[in-house]
Write a protein that holds these residues in place. Sequence first.
Motif, short mmCIF file in Angstrom:
data_model
loop_
_atom_site.label_atom_id
_atom_site.label_comp_id
_atom_site.label_asym_id
_atom_site.label_seq_id
_atom_site.Cartn_x
_atom_site.Cartn_y
_atom_site.Cartn_z
N ASP A 228 0.87 -1.22 -0.11
CA ASP A 228 -0.07 -0.12 -0.21
C ASP A 228 0.82 1.12 0.15
N LEU A 229 2.51 1.17 0.30
CA LEU A 229 2.96 2.58 0.97
C LEU A 229 2.93 2.99 -0.79
N VAL A 230 4.11 2.29 -1.13
CA VAL A 230 4.79 2.17 -2.94
C VAL A 230 4.03 2.19 -3.58
N SER A 231 2.87 1.55 -3.71
CA SER A 231 1.63 1.68 -4.46
C SER A 231 0.69 3.46 -4.41
N ALA A 232 1.01 4.28 -3.48
CA ALA A 232 0.15 4.96 -2.98
C ALA A 232 0.07 6.25 -4.16
N GLY A 233 -0.92 6.70 -4.62
CA GLY A 233 -0.51 8.49 -5.31
C GLY A 233 -0.06 9.23 -4.23
N PRO A 234 -0.50 10.38 -5.46
CA PRO A 234 0.17 11.39 -4.98
C PRO A 234 0.45 11.64 -3.60
N PRO A 235 0.67 12.62 -2.45
CA PRO A 235 0.03 13.10 -1.41
C PRO A 235 -1.22 13.67 -2.08
N PRO A 236 -1.97 13.93 -0.45
CA PRO A 236 -3.74 14.97 -0.90
C PRO A 236 -2.70 16.25 -0.80
N PRO A 237 -3.57 17.43 -0.91
CA PRO A 237 -3.83 18.86 -0.38
C PRO A 237 -3.34 18.47 0.73
N GLU A 238 -2.49 19.69 1.36
CA GLU A 238 -2.13 20.34 3.45
C GLU A 238 -3.37 20.41 3.79
N THR A 241 -6.74 14.27 3.66
CA THR A 241 -6.15 13.25 4.02
C THR A 241 -6.56 12.32 2.94
N ASP A 242 -6.39 11.09 2.54
CA ASP A 242 -6.42 10.33 1.80
C ASP A 242 -7.61 8.70 3.08
N LEU A 243 -8.83 9.02 3.02
CA LEU A 243 -8.98 8.46 3.53
C LEU A 243 -8.44 6.74 3.56
N THR A 262 -9.36 5.67 -6.66
CA THR A 262 -9.28 7.28 -6.81
C THR A 262 -9.22 7.33 -5.89
N PRO A 263 -8.11 8.73 -5.00
CA PRO A 263 -8.62 9.38 -3.64
C PRO A 263 -9.99 9.51 -2.85
N LEU A 264 -9.90 9.39 -1.95
CA LEU A 264 -11.11 10.05 -0.93
C LEU A 264 -10.51 10.78 0.15
N VAL A 265 -10.01 11.65 -0.73
CA VAL A 265 -9.61 13.01 -0.05
C VAL A 265 -10.48 13.66 1.04
N LEU A 266 -10.51 14.02 2.72
CA LEU A 266 -10.63 14.42 3.19
C LEU A 266 -10.27 15.22 4.46
N PRO A 267 -10.47 16.27 4.85
CA PRO A 267 -10.45 17.10 5.79
C PRO A 267 -9.77 16.30 6.81
N ALA A 268 -8.13 16.72 6.93
CA ALA A 268 -7.64 15.28 8.09
C ALA A 268 -8.35 15.12 9.64
N VAL A 270 -11.44 14.71 10.29
CA VAL A 270 -13.01 14.50 9.48
C VAL A 270 -12.11 13.08 8.91
N ALA A 271 -11.21 12.60 8.53
CA ALA A 271 -10.73 11.36 7.57
C ALA A 271 -10.13 10.76 8.40
N GLY A 272 -9.54 10.93 10.06
CA GLY A 272 -9.67 10.92 11.29
C GLY A 272 -10.24 10.29 12.19
N SER A 273 -11.77 10.80 12.01
CA SER A 273 -12.61 10.17 13.02
C SER A 273 -13.45 9.35 12.70
N VAL A 274 -13.80 9.21 10.89
CA VAL A 274 -14.64 8.00 10.08
C VAL A 274 -13.61 6.95 10.89
N ALA A 275 -12.35 6.79 10.33
CA ALA A 275 -11.11 6.07 10.73
C ALA A 275 -11.33 5.01 12.11
N ALA A 276 -11.79 6.20 13.16
CA ALA A 276 -11.99 6.12 14.04
C ALA A 276 -13.59 4.88 14.74
N ALA A 277 -13.86 5.56 13.75
CA ALA A 277 -15.07 5.09 14.02
C ALA A 277 -15.12 4.02 13.03
N VAL A 278 -14.49 3.22 12.43
CA VAL A 278 -14.10 2.37 11.97
C VAL A 278 -13.89 1.19 12.44
#
Length: 366
Positions: A228-238, A241-243, A262-268, A270-278
């Motif tokens: 996953d690390l080496v196949s990831a795309g470009p970093p999301p905007p500052e 975070t890519d969910l 394709t990336p699921l780019v969300l505010p950092a 928001v993405a952190g809260s979704v990942a925590a819920a998962v």
Amino acid sequence: MAIEGPFWRAIAVFRVASLVYAAVLMLQHRGYEEPVLGWLVIGVMALWTAGATFAYSAEALRGWPLLVIDLLVAMACLLASPYVQGASQGAAGIMPAPATWVAAPVLAWAVYGGRRAGVAAAAVVAAGDLWLRVRMPDVPVLINGAVLLFLSGVVVGHVSRLAKQAEARMQRAAEMEAAQRERERLARDIHDSVLQVLALVQRRGRQIGGEAAELGRLAGEQEAALRDLVSAGPPPPEGSTDLRALLTRYGSPEVTVSTPATPLVLPAEVAGSVAAAVGAALDNVRAHCGPGSRAWVLAESAEGTVTVSVRDDGPGIPAGRLEEARTAGRMGVAHSIRGRVAELGGAVSIVSVPGQGTEVEITLPA
């Protein structure tokens, strides 16, 4: 930024050309009854043209103090015009002593601060020019010069801002391309060495069994993480975070994570809260479904929403069990999952059939 360089050089050329134009008018003695004072104004303009050209060429000196001084010098030269013109002030065809040179600060403000700054400088210079004309009651007040100043401030400011944005996008594109090339190089090197060794350890560990099987499982998790690390795309905007990157961390032999290409780019946050819920939903699977149970995490986006579902093959949740847990003060689902998602403006749907497992679906605006 480097893109500003041509703008400052163009303004420097404008200053010199306007200075020459003002000097030619002074040489013709057309309406200037005090030529000595007029040449003194021209001398001040020449000195400031040289100083401003040097100052604006140095990025360290370029700032609001310099811009304010530039505007004040131009206004001083403009307001000295009545003393240079004498009794001829306001006569038809007689321009102020600095002529078009006073427009240079307007252009400088527009390049540095955009449209609004350009309009602000134009308002100051236009107010000074109109005040000189209003002082002469028998002379019609013309606003052509003021209109041109405002148009110059708006147009130059807008073009300058667009150029800066284009340069920022080009720089980010170049950085993304360089990062992608480096990632591809690392992927080739890692695939030829580390990933093959980890895959071999995983297979041999399962074949041997016992403690070796546990080592094989850990090797498999590290192999998946490296892929996953080496196949990831470009970093999301500052600030974003890519969910997908957060969800794939939960992947294991018992948990299958599926994400879109394709990336699921969300505010950092928001993405952190979704990942925590998962993560909380997966904790419930491990706690209530017993060893050997499997879970599937699916993330997708469509029509302006992001949906993440967590499904397991456990015994399911008996009817009324969630309400009983909430009443008893156990806030796992109510707080860790529903509470987090509600704060993000999303919704949680829980569907459970006894004997057929449970599915937790998280939906929130993209």
